[in-house]
Design an enzyme around this catalytic site. Structure first.
Site, PDB file in Angstrom:
ATOM      1  N   HIS A  99       0.850  -1.195   0.005  1.00  0.00           N
ATOM      2  CA  HIS A  99      -0.099  -0.107  -0.112  1.00  0.00           C
ATOM      3  C   HIS A  99       0.875   1.110   0.005  1.00  0.00           C
ATOM      4  CE1 HIS A  99       0.804  -0.977   4.242  1.00  0.00           C
ATOM      5  NE2 HIS A  99       0.806   0.222   4.591  1.00  0.00           N
ATOM      6  N   HIS A 101       0.955   5.425   1.135  1.00  0.00           N
ATOM      7  CA  HIS A 101      -0.003   6.333   1.821  1.00  0.00           C
ATOM      8  C   HIS A 101       0.027   7.693   0.974  1.00  0.00           C
ATOM      9  CE1 HIS A 101       0.421   4.229   5.994  1.00  0.00           C
ATOM     10  NE2 HIS A 101       1.398   3.798   5.089  1.00  0.00           N
TER      11      HIS A 101
HETATM   12  P1  AMP Z   1       1.692   0.710   7.325  1.00  0.00           P
HETATM   13  O1  AMP Z   1       2.500   0.967   8.625  1.00  0.00           O
HETATM   14  O2  AMP Z   1       2.435   1.462   6.238  1.00  0.00           O
HETATM   15  O3  AMP Z   1       1.547  -0.854   7.053  1.00  0.00           O
HETATM   16  O4  AMP Z   1       0.312   1.131   7.440  1.00  0.00           O
HETATM   17  C1  AMP Z   1      -0.951   0.545   7.616  1.00  0.00           C
HETATM   18  C2  AMP Z   1      -1.971   1.675   7.600  1.00  0.00           C
HETATM   19  O5  AMP Z   1      -3.190   1.088   7.626  1.00  0.00           O
HETATM   20  C3  AMP Z   1      -2.094   2.471   8.971  1.00  0.00           C
HETATM   21  O6  AMP Z   1      -1.849   3.763   8.649  1.00  0.00           O
HETATM   22  C4  AMP Z   1      -3.299   2.095   9.591  1.00  0.00           C
HETATM   23  O7  AMP Z   1      -3.835   3.314  10.050  1.00  0.00           O
HETATM   24  C5  AMP Z   1      -4.113   1.888   8.353  1.00  0.00           C
HETATM   25  N1  AMP Z   1      -5.161   0.812   8.607  1.00  0.00           N
HETATM   26  C6  AMP Z   1      -5.341  -0.315   9.394  1.00  0.00           C
HETATM   27  N2  AMP Z   1      -6.506  -0.860   9.425  1.00  0.00           N
HETATM   28  C7  AMP Z   1      -7.053  -0.352   8.618  1.00  0.00           C
HETATM   29  C8  AMP Z   1      -8.516  -0.210   8.384  1.00  0.00           C
HETATM   30  N3  AMP Z   1      -9.432  -1.222   8.495  1.00  0.00           N
HETATM   31  N4  AMP Z   1      -9.124   0.873   7.207  1.00  0.00           N
HETATM   32  C9  AMP Z   1      -8.252   1.691   7.026  1.00  0.00           C
HETATM   33  N5  AMP Z   1      -7.097   1.885   7.358  1.00  0.00           N
HETATM   34  C10 AMP Z   1      -6.341   1.063   8.145  1.00  0.00           C
END
Ligand code: AMP
Ligand code: ZN
Length: 113
Positions: A99, A101
């Protein structure tokens, strides 16, 4: 599959979608770190940046194209924004489905000194 983002794609976990194409999905991060904080993911399950194969490279272009469109949609295209991939433990990756951001809507801090 026990992947939270795959569940978001299939709809068994809800999300606030902002854009969907045949290959990518974008939705609001549940814990926004900026006024605009959107996650952009490929619909194909790829665990990390390190698992992207040659046949997946088009998906990275699709993600960048989606980022551009979302930036326009949120009115931050000209002001600027940041597109970030966290890879692996020291990169701060928590969810192991590739993913990006998309962050914006405020002046973001420098990432170097
Ligand atoms: P990372 O640290 O790059 O793996 O980021 C994972 C991101 O996913 C974090 O910013 C979380 O806030 C986000 N996240 C986790 N669960 C969900 C969800 N159900 N819906 C939307 N965002 C999520
Ligand atoms: Zn997945």
């Amino acid at each position: 599959m026990d992947c939270i983002f795959c569940k978001i794609i299939e709809g068994s976990i809800p999300s606030k979608k902002v854009l969907e194409t045949d290959t990518v999905l974008a939705f609001h991060d549940i814990q926004p770190a900026a006024p605009v904080h959107i996650l952009i993911i490929p619909k194909k399950h790829i665990a990390t940046m390190n698992d992207v194969e040659r046949e997946d490279l088009r998906l990275l272009g699709d993600i960048h194209h989606a980022a551009q469109q979302i930036a326009e949609q949120f009115g931050i295209k000209e002001r600027g924004y940041r597109l970030i991939n966290n890879c692996g433990p020291e990169g701060g990756q928590v969810v192991y489905h590739l993913h990006y951001h998309l962050l914006g809507g405020q002046k973001l801090g420098a990432i170097h000194h």
